[in-house]
Write a protein that holds these residues in place. Structure first.
Motif, short mmCIF file in Angstrom:
data_model
loop_
_atom_site.label_atom_id
_atom_site.label_comp_id
_atom_site.label_asym_id
_atom_site.label_seq_id
_atom_site.Cartn_x
_atom_site.Cartn_y
_atom_site.Cartn_z
N GLU A 312 0.83 -1.21 0.00
CA GLU A 312 0.00 0.00 0.00
C GLU A 312 0.87 1.26 0.00
O GLU A 312 0.59 2.21 -0.72
N ASN A 313 1.91 1.27 0.83
CA ASN A 313 2.89 2.36 0.80
C ASN A 313 3.97 1.95 -0.19
O ASN A 313 4.87 1.17 0.14
N ILE A 314 3.90 2.47 -1.39
CA ILE A 314 4.68 1.94 -2.51
C ILE A 314 6.15 2.36 -2.41
O ILE A 314 6.47 3.55 -2.52
N PRO A 315 7.06 1.39 -2.22
CA PRO A 315 8.49 1.72 -2.21
C PRO A 315 9.04 1.70 -3.63
O PRO A 315 8.37 1.23 -4.55
N PRO A 316 10.26 2.18 -3.83
CA PRO A 316 10.86 2.07 -5.16
C PRO A 316 11.24 0.62 -5.47
O PRO A 316 11.49 -0.18 -4.56
N LEU A 317 11.26 0.30 -6.74
CA LEU A 317 11.70 -1.02 -7.19
C LEU A 317 13.23 -1.01 -7.25
O LEU A 317 13.83 -0.20 -7.95
N ARG A 318 13.87 -1.91 -6.52
CA ARG A 318 15.33 -2.00 -6.52
C ARG A 318 15.77 -3.03 -7.55
O ARG A 318 15.27 -4.15 -7.57
N VAL A 319 16.71 -2.64 -8.36
CA VAL A 319 17.27 -3.52 -9.38
C VAL A 319 18.76 -3.64 -9.10
O VAL A 319 19.48 -2.64 -9.09
N ILE A 320 19.23 -4.85 -8.85
CA ILE A 320 20.63 -5.07 -8.48
C ILE A 320 21.21 -6.16 -9.38
O ILE A 320 20.59 -7.22 -9.56
N VAL A 321 22.38 -5.91 -9.94
CA VAL A 321 23.02 -6.86 -10.85
C VAL A 321 24.26 -7.44 -10.17
O VAL A 321 25.04 -6.70 -9.55
N TYR A 322 24.43 -8.75 -10.28
CA TYR A 322 25.57 -9.44 -9.70
C TYR A 322 26.24 -10.34 -10.72
O TYR A 322 25.62 -10.79 -11.69
N ASP A 323 27.51 -10.62 -10.45
CA ASP A 323 28.26 -11.62 -11.20
C ASP A 323 28.34 -12.88 -10.35
O ASP A 323 28.80 -12.84 -9.20
N LYS A 324 27.89 -14.00 -10.89
CA LYS A 324 27.84 -15.25 -10.16
C LYS A 324 29.23 -15.87 -10.06
O LYS A 324 29.92 -16.06 -11.06
N MET A 333 27.63 -5.65 -9.51
CA MET A 333 27.79 -5.09 -10.87
C MET A 333 26.90 -3.88 -11.12
O MET A 333 26.65 -3.51 -12.26
N GLY A 334 26.40 -3.26 -10.04
CA GLY A 334 25.60 -2.06 -10.22
C GLY A 334 24.17 -2.23 -9.73
O GLY A 334 23.67 -3.35 -9.58
N ASP A 335 23.49 -1.12 -9.50
CA ASP A 335 22.11 -1.15 -9.03
C ASP A 335 21.38 0.10 -9.50
O ASP A 335 21.97 1.00 -10.10
N ALA A 336 20.09 0.14 -9.19
CA ALA A 336 19.27 1.30 -9.53
C ALA A 336 17.96 1.21 -8.75
O ALA A 336 17.58 0.13 -8.27
N GLU A 337 17.29 2.35 -8.59
CA GLU A 337 15.97 2.40 -7.97
C GLU A 337 15.00 3.02 -8.96
O GLU A 337 15.27 4.09 -9.51
N ILE A 338 13.87 2.35 -9.16
CA ILE A 338 12.86 2.80 -10.11
C ILE A 338 11.59 3.19 -9.35
O ILE A 338 11.05 2.38 -8.58
N ASP A 339 11.14 4.40 -9.58
CA ASP A 339 9.88 4.87 -8.97
C ASP A 339 8.71 4.30 -9.78
O ASP A 339 8.52 4.66 -10.94
N ILE A 340 7.92 3.41 -9.15
CA ILE A 340 6.81 2.79 -9.87
C ILE A 340 5.47 3.45 -9.55
O ILE A 340 4.42 3.02 -10.05
N GLN A 341 5.47 4.49 -8.75
CA GLN A 341 4.22 5.14 -8.38
C GLN A 341 3.47 5.72 -9.58
O GLN A 341 2.25 5.60 -9.66
#
Length: 412
Positions: A312-324, A333-341
């Motif tokens: 209900e309280n919408i947080p940002p979508l976290r996108v995180i990239v890793y090397d296995k 390998m980097g990240d980002a936050e996406i506002d989905i509101q």
């Protein structure tokens, strides 16, 4: 030697005189095993077994989606396995139950290592996934296992129960396995703490891992039936005391679902000798899911769809990239936050409108704050509210990612 030969001859004669019709019921499994694993044995001719084999293959011939619909027609699968809501449209693939959308949010908060949730209608099913679901038996079989020792004074959630009641019951049922059948629990002499396969390192500042570890320490199994009730009381008391400190993933109302298609990465950072083995983690609040690993590729193409519940309280979508890495900690390998509101707001506005034709509903302008490569256009197409986003990964020397978002209302 002579006696052995006579015995083999008698057994062969008896088999040839036996009824060639394939057995049914529980004996059919044994017959199937014998015929498939020992092809040199004498058995009924192909002509005699053709109709029987056709019957076995008929179920698969319907296709995965049709088979799912047929499974929903079974008596036990017509209601949610956890709260009894009619007409469930979600499935816990790893557990094998059909559940309603409200309970699916709680299942998703447990993590995919415990309950991997898919939609009957929104996800694309494979034959192997449906086969696995069929083998688990459906709601009645699974509930007979996970609710075998349900205390008489404990009531299951109802369709109108609160999210707190659902969360408490579902965690005790599947994560702590307090009501599991005795034959499996009695042999566990020591508490066993699950190590989730989806647990992965996160950058400093992300609380997701610590909360998962904290939750794992609280999970326990019953040691025999004699102490089941007293352990249940202790667990219940412990849950009440630690509610505030535990992850609140299952304690919030959900306003919808977001379907994220991780399309591809471009010019990602090198973390091995010359390349990387990248995968992506998506996190929304206390939920997290991950893509498959693509070996030795700095321009990976996933085209993999994953789904998360929208609090209900919408947080940002976290996108995180890793090397296995196999023997060391996976490399960041980097990240980002996406506002989905904006996407959720557009989906809500569409639900209240009478719009039928495809059109643009809004856009997120590319700027330094969101690191978009271009404006994120929110479109309505075929009754679906979607947004395509291309962005630069942060806290890393290079790399971009392309994803597609779709907001799914709870009514679906």
């Amino acid at each position: 030697m002579i006696r052995s030969s006579i015995w083999k001859l008698e057994m062969s004669t008896q088999y040839e005189k036996s009824d060639p019709t394939p057995p049914t019921g529980s004996r059919s499994c044994l017959y199937d095993l014998l015929c498939s694993d020992t092809p040199r044995w004498e058995r009924p001719s192909d002509a005699d077994t053709t109709s029987w084999l056709l019957r076995k293959e008929t179920w698969r011939s319907f296709g995965p989606q049709a088979r799912l619909e047929r499974m929903l027609e079974d008596t036990g699968n017509r209601v949610c396995a956890d709260c009894g809501s009619p007409d469930p449209k979600w499935v816990s693939l790893s557990i094998g139950v059909f559940i309603c959308i409200k309970c699916s949010g709680v299942h998703r908060s447990l993590g995919s290592h415990i309950s991997k949730v898919l939609s009957v209608k929104l996800d694309e099913w494979t034959e192997d996934q449906v086969d696995g679901l069929v083998n688990l038996g459906g709601n009645i079989v699974v509930n007979n296992k996970y609710e075998a020792f349900l205390p008489n004074n404990l009531k299951k959630p109802r369709p109108d129960s609160s999210i707190e009641e659902r969360s408490d019951f579902i965690k005790r049922k599947y994560e702590m396995q307090q009501f599991l059948e005795g034959e499996q629990t009695s042999c566990r002499l020591q508490p066993h703490h699950r190590t989730p396969s989806s647990t992965l390192p996160l950058p400093p500042g992300y609380p997701l891992l610590n909360e998962k570890k904290h939750s794992e320490k609280q999970s326990r199994h019953r040691i025999g039936n004699r102490f089941r009730n007293s352990w249940g009381r202790k667990d219940s008391d412990h849950l009440k005391i630690s509610k505030k400190s535990n992850s609140l993933a299952g304690m919030v109302e959900f306003v919808g679902l977001i379907k994220v298609n991780v399309v591809k990465g471009t010019n990602l950072a090198v973390r091995d000798m010359l390349s990387s083995d990248p995968y992506v983690i998506l996190a929304l609040g206390h939920q997290s899911v991950k893509t498959r690993v693509i070996k030795n590729n700095l321009n990976p193409v996933w085209n993999e769809s994953l789904m998360l519940s929208i609090p209900e309280n919408i947080p940002p979508l976290r996108v995180i990239v890793y090397d296995k890495d196999t023997f060391t900690t996976d490399d960041f390998m980097g990240d980002a936050e996406i506002d989905i509101q904006p996407l959720v707001a557009a989906a809500k506005a569409y639900e209240k409108s009478k719009i039928q034709e495809s059109m643009q509903l809004g856009k997120c302008v590319a700027n330094r704050d969101n690191n978009f490569l271009k404006d994120g256009i929110i479109n309505l197409a075929d009754g679906k509210v979607k947004q395509e986003i291309s962005f630069r990964l942060q806290n890393v020397e290079r790399g971009t990612l392309e994803i597609e978002l779709e907001c799914v209302p709870l009514t679906q």
